[in-house]
Scaffold this active site. Structure first.
Site, PDB file in Angstrom:
ATOM      1  N   GLU A  17      41.961  -0.576  17.944  1.00 40.74           N
ATOM      2  CA  GLU A  17      40.577  -1.011  17.713  1.00 40.74           C
ATOM      3  C   GLU A  17      40.541  -2.454  17.211  1.00 40.74           C
ATOM      4  OE1 GLU A  17      37.465  -0.955  17.701  1.00 40.74           O
ATOM      5  OE2 GLU A  17      36.701   1.049  18.068  1.00 40.74           O
ATOM      6  N   ASN A 145      29.889   1.391  15.199  1.00 43.97           N
ATOM      7  CA  ASN A 145      30.862   0.681  16.023  1.00 43.97           C
ATOM      8  C   ASN A 145      30.500  -0.794  16.156  1.00 43.97           C
ATOM      9  OD1 ASN A 145      33.361   1.698  17.052  1.00 43.97           O
ATOM     10  ND2 ASN A 145      32.239   3.389  17.972  1.00 43.97           N
ATOM     11  N   ASP A 193      31.220   1.188  22.739  1.00 48.63           N
ATOM     12  CA  ASP A 193      32.103   1.164  21.578  1.00 48.63           C
ATOM     13  C   ASP A 193      32.019  -0.237  20.949  1.00 48.63           C
ATOM     14  OD1 ASP A 193      34.282   1.529  19.765  1.00 48.63           O
ATOM     15  OD2 ASP A 193      35.217   2.950  21.119  1.00 48.63           O
TER      16      ASP A 193
END
Length: 282
Positions: A17, A145, A193
C-alpha cells in the site's frame, strides 16, 4: 501513447500500500500492512531498505526534518532519523487499525482507519497537524482509503472503498465541506482504493479486484484506463526525478489463484506529470 507497465521491485507483500515519492532521498516509500513492514526503493541505484514496525502499518510518509510518520494499528507515530519511535496520537480501538494516509499541502497528516472485519461505519479520518493537534474530520467511515488534493489546494478527493465512489470536498483552511460525488466505479470494474492527483488536476485511482488504474478529470469524466498484470492494485503515486513515473503497489492477500507479480511494486514510466507532495511538518 504506448504505455509500459514494469516491475520496479519484485516482492511478495501480503497487502502492499501507499507508495510515496520522497524527493529529499530520491526514493519510493511503501508499506506491507499485514506484514508490518515499511519498504524503500531508490530507482537510481536499486538500493532497498525494510523497516519492521511493532504493529500493522497502514501508511508511511516522509517527515520534513527526516525520518518517517506512520499510521499504525493504534494511532500515528514517528521514527526519527536514528530510528527512535515516538507516538504522536495513540487511540487504540479494539478491532480497528490505521489504513491509508496522505500529507496535505500545509504539512498536516490526514490518516484513515478501518475495522478489521469491515463493519460499516467502524473507521474514521483524522487530521494530525504539524504541532500535534488532532481533529476528527470524518466518522462513520468503513474503509478509509485514497486521499489527495488538487494542485491549487482548493479541493480534496477521498475514497471510502465500499461506497464505490471517489468523493470531492471543498477545502476551507483546515476544514473540508460540501462533500459530493466526483465519480462512481461501475459494478464489476473493481473497487476504488488509493489515489493520487496529477499536475492537470486529474485523479488517478487504483481499482482493487479491477486489475487497473483509472484517470478521472476534475469534472469526473473517465479519460484513461490502464490494465495491470495484477488483479489487486492498491494505490499509486508519481515519482522519479521529474515526477513522471507512476508507482503502483499491489496485494496478494485473498487471491483465488497465484499471480506472479502480486505483491510487487510496479511502475508506469513517463505516463504523466505529478505534483510534488509535502512532507509531514511534525
Amino acid at each position: 501513447m504506448r504505455i509500459r507497465v514494469e516491475q520496479a521491485v519484485r516482492a511478495s507483500a501480503e497487502l502492499g500500500e501507499g507508495p510515496t515519492w520522497d524527493p529529499a532521498t530520491g526514493r519510493v516509500i511503501w508499506v506491507d500492512i499485514l506484514n508490518s513492514r515499511v519498504h524503500t526503493y531508490e530507482p537510481g541505484g536499486g538500493h532497498r531498505t525494510v523497516l519492521a514496525t511493532e504493529q500493522h502499518v497502514g501508511a508511511a510518509k516522509p517527515r520534513a526534518g527526516g525520518g518517517l510518520v506512520v499510521n499504525l494499528r493504534d494511532g500515528v507515530g514517528s521514527y526519527g532519523t536514528g530510528g527512535t519511535f515516538t507516538w504522536l496520537h495513540r487511540e487504540p480501538v479494539p478491532g480497528r487499525r490505521g489504513n491509508d494516509a496522505a500529507v496535505a499541502p500545509d504539512g498536516a497528516l490526514w490518516a484513515g482507519s478501518m475495522p478489521y472485519d469491515e463493519t460499516p461505519g467502524g473507521g474514521n479520518l483524522i487530521r494530525v497537524a504539524p504541532d500535534g493537534a488532532v481533529t476528527e474530520v470524518l466518522d462513520d467511515v468503513t474503509i478509509s482509503n485514497g486521499t489527495g488534493w488538487s494542485p491549487d489546494g482548493t479541493r480534496m478527493y477521498y475514497v471510502d472503498t465500499p461506497t464505490g465512489r471517489i468523493d470531492v470536498f471543498d477545502v476551507d483552511g483546515e476544514q473540508v465541506r460540501n462533500r459530493r460525488e466526483l465519480a462512481t466505479v461501475e459494478d464489476g470494474a473493481g473497487s476504488p482504493d488509493g489515489l493520487t492527483v496529477d499536475a492537470d488536476g486529474c485523479v488517478w485511482v487504483a481499482l482493487w479486484d479491477g486489475g487497473a488504474i483509472r484517470r478521472y478529470t476534475p469534472s469526473g469524466t473517465l479519460d484513461r484506463a490502464v490494465r495491470l498484470p495484477v488483479s489487486r492494485p492498491t494505490a499509486c503515486a508519481f515519482g522519479g526525478p521529474d515526477l513522471t513515473d507512476l508507482y503502483v503497489t499491489s496485494a496478494r492477500v485473498g487471491l483465488d489463484r497465484p499471480e506472479p507479480l502480486a505483491g510487487s511494486l510496479l511502475v508506469l514510466p513517463g505516463i504523466g506529470q505529478g505534483v510534488a507532495q509535502a512532507a509531514f511538518g511534525g
